[in-house]
Design an enzyme around this catalytic site. Structure first.
Site, mmCIF file in Angstrom:
data_model
loop_
_atom_site.group_PDB
_atom_site.id
_atom_site.type_symbol
_atom_site.label_atom_id
_atom_site.label_comp_id
_atom_site.label_asym_id
_atom_site.label_seq_id
_atom_site.Cartn_x
_atom_site.Cartn_y
_atom_site.Cartn_z
ATOM 1 N N SER A 98 38.673 40.158 48.390
ATOM 2 C CA SER A 98 37.819 39.876 47.242
ATOM 3 C C SER A 98 36.346 39.843 47.639
ATOM 4 C CB SER A 98 38.276 38.572 46.591
ATOM 5 O OG SER A 98 37.674 38.383 45.342
ATOM 6 N N HIS A 121 39.693 44.146 44.244
ATOM 7 C CA HIS A 121 40.165 44.027 42.857
ATOM 8 C C HIS A 121 38.986 43.755 41.933
ATOM 9 C CE1 HIS A 121 39.563 39.694 42.818
ATOM 10 N NE2 HIS A 121 40.232 39.603 43.955
#
Length: 213
Positions: A98, A121
């Site tokens: 992330s 993501h």
């Protein structure tokens, strides 16, 4: 004694190299549960400022094993690292997920061990689907800031990064991509597969180049 389960840590190694560890979850303006391992950005930023201002410090080695965390806090740390005039090398151990992705690429040169993974993501808000148009646009702008930063500090294009973010075939019940060590290098996200020996050798090389320039 300071509780190191709650903060990132800056330690001085021999040869005037500073070690910065970013572990657990990057904590933002809201405090995380007491038993969580976190890196507090409000403690990392002033330490990096002191590193920048210390003439005896020649380089910084950044060790990452993070699940991600607060987007604004993580991006603030990444921008701070990228703006340092001292040579920097990062090493991803375990995970650089992330917001850990921009943190990993913020260094002058990056390494990842073969078994480490990086999850890319889309930006989320509390894990919920965004139904308000204005909120969605804010999320979209934040995501654009992240992808632009990563593409500017690595060998991957912003377009390819967005493709990996929106992939629906890899993560169960989710969108995004998980890259293992060698895959992260092939995508241009990380410079090289390697461990602590290679990372320190590279940092000494960068320090020598800066000293002799």
């Amino acid at each position: 004694m300071e509780d190191m389960t709650k903060t990132g840590n800056v330690t001085q190694l021999p040869s005037c190299i500073q070690l910065l560890t970013i572990i657990g979850e990057v904590e933002g303006h809201e405090a995380l549960p007491e038993r969580s391992k976190t890196t507090k950005y409000e403690q990392i930023l002033p330490r990096l400022a002191m590193v920048q201002d210390d003439p005896d410090i020649q380089g910084i080695l950044i060790l990452l094993n993070t699940v991600g965390g607060d987007v604004e806090a993580g991006l603030a740390i990444a921008e701070m690292i990228a703006s340092l005039s001292k040579p920097t090398v990062s090493l991803v151990l375990g995970g650089g997920h992330s917001i850990g992705v921009p943190l990993a690429v913020s260094a002058d040169y990056s390494f990842i061990v073969p078994s480490a993974t990086m999850v890319i993501h889309p930006v989320r808000s509390n894990g919920t689907f965004i139904g308000v148009a204005q909120s969605y646009r804010n999320i979209e702008k934040t995501q654009d800031r992240i992808t632009r930063f990563v593409s500017e500090h690595s060998g991957i294009s912003q377009e390819r990064l967005e493709e990996l973010m929106l992939d629906t075939h890899m993560l169960v019940k989710d969108v995004g991509t998980m890259l293992e060590g060698e895959e992260a290098v092939k995508e241009g996200l990380i410079n090289e597969v390697g461990g602590i020996e290679k990372a320190l050798l590279k940092l000494h090389e960068l320090i020598a180049e800066k000293t002799n320039s």
